[in-house]
Write an enzyme that holds these catalytic residues in place. Structure first.
Site, PDB file in Angstrom:
ATOM      1  CD  GLU A  19      -0.465  -6.418   4.755  1.00 51.83           C
ATOM      2  OE1 GLU A  19      -0.160  -7.520   4.983  1.00 51.83           O
ATOM      3  OE2 GLU A  19      -1.245  -6.487   3.723  1.00 51.83           O
TER       4      GLU A  19
ATOM      5  N   GLY B 211      -0.738  -4.793  -0.308  1.00 51.71           N
ATOM      6  CA  GLY B 211      -2.153  -5.143  -1.140  1.00 51.71           C
ATOM      7  C   GLY B 211      -1.486  -6.309  -2.888  1.00 51.71           C
TER       8      GLY B 211
ATOM      9  CD  GLU C 113      -4.711  -7.906   0.968  1.00 51.26           C
ATOM     10  OE1 GLU C 113      -3.850  -6.445   1.084  1.00 51.26           O
ATOM     11  OE2 GLU C 113      -5.962  -8.014   1.718  1.00 51.26           O
TER      12      GLU C 113
ATOM     13  CB  ALA D  89      -0.842   0.306   1.264  1.00 47.11           C
TER      14      ALA D  89
END
Ligand code: NAI
Length: 719
Positions: A137, A112, A115, A66
């Site tokens: 995270e 991310g 993901e 991110a």
């Protein structure tokens, strides 16, 4: 604006390349999400597209996660929750595309980014050392917010997924393949071709995407396949988190709940819980402190170590290390890993041999963990050569001295080696306490002398404290800093003073712990109070680790330098005199077995302490306040005296050097969180109880008076 996505069509397949303009790595920005949204629309509309391949144009990253600036800009939970919902929806669109999508992964695939890869239908990774996959995270106080807590367990199984999500650990390509995180590993040169081939096969149905954890059928039922087994897995995971974090970090617990909700209540509920938890965590104080540390260490990576225009650092051609003991061998072990030839010098061959064996041990551990190949192990070990004279030192442009902590000896070895060195070679001492300017008094070229204070064990501890005297040349500082970074360390530069920064604030804290013992505190209760505050181990366990004798010597130097305020406790003096050295001597505040494994408190140590075996019960909070404020005030004094260049250095140094609780951000962040006025009040109260020991530092008083903070905002200190 320049686009981050480019697209070429090849025979009905869309090859999408991510290349965030103007950035060294790809990260998930709002703009990138918008572009992906548009792309998915295009693919849906264009019936000629039969499949998609997702690649990166960056050399070392696929998608590195991110954009953290975005989190800091968010003002509340609802913003963050909405961000997560949006990201989940976007990746669900990817997953539901009518054509197969192949993730062709080379480089870091994190957060991310992973993901997104999880939402693809097939994953191929390159077998390159730069290719690592992780959901980091929790290390920033967050949880995966784009479906990671739901998709990962379904792909690789609950236990492996929990391990990744709760620790954030990096998974290399080979391991990722073994655990089913990726479907294939290939050489980078053929990544694109293989990806195209697999997309083609997925499109024509000759290859099926895998829908369940790999190998499940082959290995039979797993514990997690039934509700009872799963509840055991969740309970164990929770216990593991609590024992690692002592409940100070909410993120891993929230991640566990989100994963569990997905199993108990179905994916829809799981996704909702994930977003809600993500929303709650984003503005949390712990998250803000962890993000602060992330930004602070990143800023230090770009800091040359001096203010103003910095000269170019010298590359280190050969490193000379004086003293092949514990620290010397440790320093050599990380230097050879960077390809630096090292000359290790000690007083006799046996000690040199022991030093080389120490280097080999660190490298063997890396070999065993498959972090290096056998060939690399052999090559790196060959770089470490030993000597009992100074052979080879003439080639060294950096010498690091790590002989015993003794000023006369340190001056003697400097005098011996200096005439053999080039005029511009740099001489660094790894002393933990002795002022560098005192060592440099023996030098013909004191301008080439500085301190490089590593922490033990060198190959694991992340910090390096570089110490500059008023005389040290700028190019020497810049070179020591650059080389420290090359060795993988976070580097702070401090000005010369007894104990520099880290040793000095640690001593203030240790002394207070000793005084609590003088007053009758019990060893176990004192250590427990400080681990409850968030230190990784209590002060007396730490003293056993460092060596009680070493602590005694450090205490003496600082006492001489700072007078009564830093006088060692009676308890410490007595334990040192009793000959206990801690773990290395298998006798300290705690009991140790033959292998050095720590047991309970050694009751016989109380016979040496003032007050004897009769101990006094003390409130944990009082013990915490005294030890922590002694450290915090000392840090502020270092700032007042110009030992520190910045509070950022002070916070990073305390967290990465001596284990100040990361979730509290560091001593200066702690003052901001408490409010300077409250800290000054507490210090003044303590100073009345213990005159002269807790007089609040000037900068704390000023901040209290003016209601100022060290950091203007709670988020990015560099904004
Ligand atoms: P150590 O006792 O393991 O090693 C010292 C080595 O220096 C010994 O092998 C000794 O034979 C050698 N030596 C003595 N005289 C010498 C000479 N004239 N020429 C070459 N070698 C000579 O000690 P350790 O723990 O490695 O500490 C070394 C230095 O690092 C000390 O200044 C210590 O304060 C500092 N330090 C230690 C840390 C620790 O946790 N052990 C942490 C940070 C700094």
């Amino acid at each position: 604006m320049k686009s981050a996505l480019s697209l070429v069509h090849e025979d009905g397949f869309a090859i999408v390349t991510v290349d965030l303009p103007g950035e060294p790595v790809n990260k998930v920005t709002a703009a990138l999400r918008a572009e992906f949204g548009e792309l998915f629309g295009q693919i849906e509309r264009d019936s000629s597209v039969r499949g998609v391949i997702l690649m990166s144009a960056k050399p070392d990253t696929w998608i590195a996660g991110a954009d953290i600036d975005e989190f800091l800009a968010m003002t509340g939970s609802s913003d963050a929750e909405a961000l997560s919902r949006g990201a989940q929806a976007l990746l669900e669109r990817l997953y539901l595309l009518r054509v197969p999508v192949v993730a062709a992964i080379h480089g870091a695939c994190l957060g991310g980014g992973l993901e997104a890869a999880l939402a693809c239908h097939y994953r191929i990774a390159t077998d390159h050392p730069k290719t690592v996959l992780a959901l980091p995270e929790v290390q920033l106080g967050l949880i995966p917010g784009a479906g990671g807590t739901q998709r990962l367990p379904r792909l690789i199984g609950l236990q492996r997924a929990l391990d990744m999500i709760l620790t954030g650990r990096n998974i290399r390509a080979k391991k990722a393949y073994q655990m089913g995180l990726v479907d294939e590993i290939v050489h980078p040169a053929i990544l694109r071709d293989v990806a195209l081939d697999r997309a083609r096969k997925l499109a024509d149905g000759s290859l099926e995407p895998r829908r369940s954890p790999k190998g499940r059928g082959a290995t039979g039922l797993l514990l997690e396949d039934n509700p009872l087994g799963r509840s055991i897995v969740f309970r164990k995971a929770r216990e593991g988190v609590m024992s690692r974090t002592h409940g100070h970090y909410p993120a891993p617990l929230a991640a566990l709940e989100a994963v569990k909700a997905g199993y108990d209540g179905g994916a829809e509920l799981g996704y909702r819980m994930e977003s809600r938890a993500f929303g709650e965590l984003a503005p949390n104080d712990v998250t803000r402190e962890l993000i602060f540390l992330f930004f602070a260490t990143n800023a230090l990576k770009k800091d040359p170590g001096i203010h103003g225009t910095a000269p170019e650092p010298q590359p280190i051609a050969t490193l000379g290390v004086l003293g092949a003991g514990f620290m010397g061998a440790g320093i050599a072990s990380i230097a050879v890993q960077q390809g630096t030839p090292v000359r290790l010098k000690d007083t006799d061959l046996a000690r040199v041999g022991k030093g080389i064996a120490g280097v080999s041990e660190v490298l063997r551990e890396r070999l065993k963990k498959k972090q290096i190949t056998r060939l690399q192990y052999e090559d790196q070990l060959l770089l470490a050569g030993g000597t009992v004279e100074y052979t080879g030192f003439g080639r060294a442009n950096l010498v690091i001295e790590a002989v015993f902590e003794d000023l006369a000896l340190k001056q003697r070895v400097l005098r011996e080696v200096e005439p053999l060195l080039h005029d511009d070679a740099i001489y660094a001492s790894n002393t933990s306490t002795i002022p560098i300017s005192q060592i440099a008094e023996a030098a013909a070229r004191p301008n080439r002398v500085l301190g490089m204070h590593f922490f033990s064990p060198v190959h694991k501890m992340p910090l390096l404290e570089v110490i500059a005297t008023g005389e040290t040349d700028d190019d020497a500082i810049v070179t020591a800093v650059a080389y420290g970074k090359q060795l993988g360390k976070t580097v702070i530069v401090v000005n010369d003073a007894p104990g520099f920064y880290t040793t000095r604030i640690l001593s203030a804290y240790m002394n207070e712990a000793g005084r609590l013992l003088d007053e009758g505190a019990s060893i176990g209760a004192l250590d427990a109070a400080l681990t409850a505050f968030g230190f990784p181990v209590g002060p007396l366990t730490l003293l056993d680790e460092v060596g009680i004798d070493v602590g005694g010597k450090v205490g003496q130097v600082l006492h001489e330098a700072f007078g009564a305020r830093m006088a060692p406790s009676d308890s410490l003096r007595r334990v040192v005199a009793s000959g206990r050295t801690g773990r290395k001597g298998r006798k300290g505040f705690y009991l140790y077995d033959e292998q050095g494994k720590k047991g309970d408190v050694d009751p016989s140590v109380y016979e040496v302490l003032p007050g004897g075996v009769q101990r006094v019960e003390m409130p944990a909070q009082d013990m915490q306040t005294r030890c922590v404020l002694a450290m915090v005030n000392e840090a502020a004094l270092c700032f007042d005296e110009g030992v520190l260049r910045s509070t950022v250095d002070g916070d990073v140094g305390a967290v990465f050097g001596i284990g100040f609780p990361p979730f509290r951000g560091g001593p200066f962040r702690y003052v901001d969180a408490q409010g300077a006025a409250r800290v000054v009040d507490d210090l003044e109260l303590l100073n009345e109880r213990f005159p002269g020991r807790f007089a609040p530092a000037e900068v704390l008083q000023r901040n209290a008076r003016r209601q100022e903070r060290f950091y203007p905002t709670r988020g990015d200190p560099f904004a």
